[in-house]
Design a protein around this motif. Structure first.
Motif, mmCIF file in Angstrom:
data_model
loop_
_atom_site.group_PDB
_atom_site.id
_atom_site.type_symbol
_atom_site.label_atom_id
_atom_site.label_comp_id
_atom_site.label_asym_id
_atom_site.label_seq_id
_atom_site.Cartn_x
_atom_site.Cartn_y
_atom_site.Cartn_z
ATOM 1 N N ILE A 259 36.540 42.500 22.217
ATOM 2 C CA ILE A 259 37.716 42.109 23.000
ATOM 3 C C ILE A 259 37.921 43.066 24.171
ATOM 4 C CG2 ILE A 259 40.229 41.793 22.931
ATOM 5 C CD1 ILE A 259 39.892 41.194 19.911
ATOM 6 N N ILE A 260 37.862 44.366 23.878
ATOM 7 C CA ILE A 260 38.060 45.384 24.921
ATOM 8 C C ILE A 260 36.959 45.274 25.975
ATOM 9 C CG2 ILE A 260 38.200 47.864 25.368
ATOM 10 C CD1 ILE A 260 40.585 46.794 23.819
ATOM 11 N N SER A 261 35.721 45.052 25.537
ATOM 12 C CA SER A 261 34.594 44.925 26.469
ATOM 13 C C SER A 261 34.776 43.720 27.385
ATOM 14 C CB SER A 261 33.274 44.790 25.691
ATOM 15 O OG SER A 261 33.041 45.930 24.914
ATOM 16 N N ALA A 262 35.243 42.603 26.812
ATOM 17 C CA ALA A 262 35.443 41.383 27.611
ATOM 18 C C ALA A 262 36.534 41.586 28.664
ATOM 19 C CB ALA A 262 35.807 40.225 26.689
ATOM 20 N N ILE A 263 37.628 42.228 28.273
ATOM 21 C CA ILE A 263 38.719 42.487 29.230
ATOM 22 C C ILE A 263 38.245 43.420 30.335
ATOM 23 C CG2 ILE A 263 41.011 43.520 29.516
ATOM 24 C CD1 ILE A 263 41.574 42.654 26.585
ATOM 25 N N SER A 264 37.515 44.477 29.971
ATOM 26 C CA SER A 264 37.025 45.453 30.952
ATOM 27 C C SER A 264 36.043 44.825 31.933
ATOM 28 C CB SER A 264 36.350 46.629 30.232
ATOM 29 O OG SER A 264 37.275 47.309 29.423
ATOM 30 N N ASP A 269 42.443 46.161 35.554
ATOM 31 C CA ASP A 269 43.849 46.291 35.179
ATOM 32 C C ASP A 269 43.946 46.690 33.699
ATOM 33 O OD1 ASP A 269 46.584 46.203 35.157
ATOM 34 O OD2 ASP A 269 46.686 44.046 34.774
ATOM 35 N N MET A 270 44.716 47.735 33.428
ATOM 36 C CA MET A 270 44.790 48.289 32.076
ATOM 37 C C MET A 270 45.970 47.762 31.268
ATOM 38 S SD MET A 270 42.320 50.391 31.278
ATOM 39 C CE MET A 270 43.036 51.398 29.978
ATOM 40 N N SER A 271 46.769 46.865 31.817
ATOM 41 C CA SER A 271 47.995 46.445 31.128
ATOM 42 C C SER A 271 47.699 45.756 29.798
ATOM 43 C CB SER A 271 48.826 45.517 32.025
ATOM 44 O OG SER A 271 48.052 44.410 32.440
ATOM 45 N N GLU A 272 46.714 44.859 29.770
ATOM 46 C CA GLU A 272 46.373 44.157 28.537
ATOM 47 C C GLU A 272 45.749 45.119 27.508
ATOM 48 O OE1 GLU A 272 45.955 40.975 25.830
ATOM 49 O OE2 GLU A 272 47.218 41.316 27.601
ATOM 50 N N ILE A 273 44.885 46.009 27.993
ATOM 51 C CA ILE A 273 44.264 46.994 27.096
ATOM 52 C C ILE A 273 45.324 47.932 26.512
ATOM 53 C CG2 ILE A 273 42.737 49.022 27.032
ATOM 54 C CD1 ILE A 273 40.870 47.536 28.917
ATOM 55 N N ASN A 274 46.286 48.346 27.333
ATOM 56 C CA ASN A 274 47.377 49.191 26.844
ATOM 57 C C ASN A 274 48.201 48.477 25.774
ATOM 58 O OD1 ASN A 274 47.465 51.872 27.994
ATOM 59 N ND2 ASN A 274 47.737 50.900 29.982
ATOM 60 N N ARG A 275 48.402 47.176 25.966
ATOM 61 C CA ARG A 275 49.164 46.388 24.994
ATOM 62 C C ARG A 275 48.442 46.385 23.637
ATOM 63 N NH1 ARG A 275 49.459 41.353 23.005
ATOM 64 N NH2 ARG A 275 47.578 40.721 24.114
ATOM 65 N N ILE A 276 47.123 46.166 23.666
ATOM 66 C CA ILE A 276 46.333 46.168 22.427
ATOM 67 C C ILE A 276 46.308 47.568 21.813
ATOM 68 C CG2 ILE A 276 44.021 45.807 21.470
ATOM 69 C CD1 ILE A 276 43.587 43.700 23.684
ATOM 70 N N ASN A 332 42.265 55.825 17.627
ATOM 71 C CA ASN A 332 40.835 55.511 17.553
ATOM 72 C C ASN A 332 40.426 54.372 18.479
ATOM 73 O OD1 ASN A 332 39.362 57.298 16.006
ATOM 74 N ND2 ASN A 332 39.876 56.317 14.068
ATOM 75 N N MET A 333 41.379 53.522 18.841
ATOM 76 C CA MET A 333 41.081 52.447 19.782
ATOM 77 C C MET A 333 40.571 53.010 21.107
ATOM 78 S SD MET A 333 40.901 49.254 20.273
ATOM 79 C CE MET A 333 41.550 48.900 18.657
ATOM 80 N N GLY A 334 40.967 54.236 21.430
ATOM 81 C CA GLY A 334 40.502 54.872 22.661
ATOM 82 C C GLY A 334 38.992 54.998 22.716
ATOM 83 N N ILE A 335 38.335 55.178 21.553
ATOM 84 C CA ILE A 335 36.873 55.274 21.510
ATOM 85 C C ILE A 335 36.252 53.967 21.987
ATOM 86 C CG2 ILE A 335 34.875 55.637 20.005
ATOM 87 C CD1 ILE A 335 36.746 57.272 18.161
ATOM 88 N N ASN A 336 36.809 52.824 21.534
ATOM 89 C CA ASN A 336 36.320 51.516 21.982
ATOM 90 C C ASN A 336 36.495 51.333 23.481
ATOM 91 O OD1 ASN A 336 35.550 50.729 19.427
ATOM 92 N ND2 ASN A 336 37.455 49.666 18.990
ATOM 93 N N ILE A 337 37.622 51.799 23.994
ATOM 94 C CA ILE A 337 37.890 51.673 25.428
ATOM 95 C C ILE A 337 36.885 52.500 26.229
ATOM 96 C CG2 ILE A 337 39.597 52.121 27.251
ATOM 97 C CD1 ILE A 337 41.768 51.598 25.086
#
Length: 472
Positions: A259-264, A269-276, A332-337
């Motif tokens: 999911i994070i890879s697809a958004i990136s 824009d980081m708004s959706e990633i920040n929400r997750i 830990n989500m930061g590692i995925n980002i």
């Protein structure tokens, strides 16, 4: 606990000590298993059978060279075991250490070159077979060890049984790969560019593996050199509990990487990633805080029933590491980002810095305070690297709104604090005389925590999420 009962603290500590030394050789896989899975999957998708066979042949040659390197390294260490541990181990313990080392070395030398079969099975996504094999091995092995140790209470039994089970597992993987998946291993071309690309891809994976071993295993080796096997046995209980604690947080992240890879890929824009990031972090905080506060209240008694009263000091060692680890575990989500944005190299470098700092601090602190000193050095390195440096990097360079995330987490702290106070009062009023009372107290605390978190901590999304789980 079963091993401690049969072998005693000295032999158990010796097993953990030599296991920590061998663990360094086990990482000489160089992260290639995951790399093989990635490249083999690519050729499967393209239906390129020639390159499928070729990459396995190249991997076999690379693994053969690695195995030779492992054996040479092992011989050098074996010849110097007496020198390394002469001040902390008795003559009998050194004799036993040499036996353990040889068997464990053979085990690693067999395992490393056969990793290609694990990689291939993963590439074909035959997860049920490989996980079921792992589960069966995990369930059967303790029963076999216990049955033999009733007659022969020797830690050598454990490593021999581990090696036997490992051999059986390897044979089954090979059979499955050749007979069911119909794989072929044949060298068509010596593709230098592919080898360079594979090694480059593996580098930061390997770096993380090295640092992970240094960070979590070196304490036990240093403690073994300075204080002996009994201190290692005590510290290994704390390390085991810390490992369970970390695993509770780590497993949830894997499902979010796509999911994070697809958004990136679509937007900066980081708004959706920040929400997750905030959503997942809040759920992880609720779970990890329950474990941390529960262990704070009941961990000492639990260790007493689980491993024996002699191991109760492991409670303080485990808790010292758990407290600062809470923050990076809920992030830990930061590692995925970082992986999605190809910025994971920075974290690998910080992790390396933390490992070096940990080793530098552990040596003097272990001499002064034993296992407590080791735990303090690990916790301090965690605080500097994961809590301070990584959060600044996330906020300044990646665009994760750490301040907003901190507000989200603080809004959930009141039920945690109230639960902790109620639990402490219950501990004071009701003495834990047996394991049944401990189980009732833990159950009561879990219910109290859940009710308070439901009414004072969770938002509508989280309540809906848990309702859907209960319905299923």
């Amino acid at each position: 606990p079963v091993l401690l009962k049969f072998t005693g603290k000295s032999q158990y500590g010796l097993f953990q000590l030599i296991g920590s030394v061998i663990a360094y050789m086990a990482i000489m896989d160089f992260g290639l298993s995951g790399t093989i899975t990635r490249y083999y999957s690519r050729y499967l998708a393209l239906d390129d059978q020639k390159n499928q066979a070729n990459i396995l042949a190249l991997s076999t040659l690379i693994y053969s060279a690695i195995t030779v390197l492992i054996l040479i390294t092992g011989v050098i260490i074996y010849l110097n075991l007496d020198t390394i541990f002469s001040n902390s181990l008795t003559a009998f313990e050194l004799y036993k250490a040499r036996q353990l080392f040889v068997i464990m070395l053979v085990n690693v030398a067999i395992t490393i070159p056969t990793q290609i079969f694990t990689a291939v099975i993963n590439a074909y996504e035959r997860f049920i077979f490989i996980r079921l094999l792992s589960i069966i091995q995990t369930l059967l092995q303790p029963f076999v060890v216990t049955a033999i140790m009733i007659h022969i209470a020797d830690v050598l039994v454990l490593v021999l049984v581990q090696t036997l089970f490992n051999l059986i597992t390897i044979v089954l993987k090979m059979y499955y790969s050749f007979s069911k998946l119909k794989i072929k291993i044949k060298l068509y071309t010596w593709d230098k560019l592919l080898i360079i690309e594979m090694m480059s891809f593996s580098f930061f994976v390997f770096l993380n593996m090295i640092v992970d071993q240094v960070y979590w295993k070196t304490d036990q080796i240093i403690l073994g050199i300075i204080s002996g096997t009994s201190a290692v046995a005590l510290y290994s209980i704390a390390a085991q509990l810390d490992g369970y604690y970390i695993n509770f947080s780590s497993n949830i992240n894997n499902v979010f990487l796509p999911i994070i890879s697809a958004i990136s890929a679509k937007t900066e824009d980081m708004s959706e990633i920040n929400r997750i990031f905030n959503k997942v972090g809040r759920i992880q905080f609720a779970i990890m805080s329950l474990i941390l506060t529960g262990f704070t209240l009941y961990g000492k008694e639990f260790i007493g029933f689980w491993a024996g009263d002699d191991f109760k000091p492991a409670y303080y060692m485990a808790l010292i590491v758990m407290v600062p680890a809470l923050i990076p575990l809920i992030e830990n989500m930061g590692i995925n980002i970082l992986q999605a944005k190809n910025k994971h190299a920075f974290r690998a470098k910080i992790y390396l810095f933390m490992a070096v700092l940990n080793v530098i601090l552990t040596i003097p602190l272990a001499k002064l305070y034993g296992g407590i000193g080791c735990a303090v050095s690990t916790a301090f390195a965690h605080l500097i690297g994961h809590v301070i440096i990584m959060n600044i990097y996330y906020h300044k360079k990646i665009g994760i709104d750490i301040i907003a995330f901190a507000r989200e987490i603080l809004s959930m702290c009141l039920p945690v604090i109230i639960s902790l106070v109620i639990g402490a009062m219950g501990n004071y009023l009701i003495k834990t005389n047996d394991i049944k009372i401990l189980a009732l107290k833990i159950t009561g605390y879990t219910l109290t925590y859940t009710i308070l978190m439901w009414f004072k901590g969770f938002n509508d999304y989280e309540k809906g999420l848990f309702r859907s789980w209960f319905k299923k």
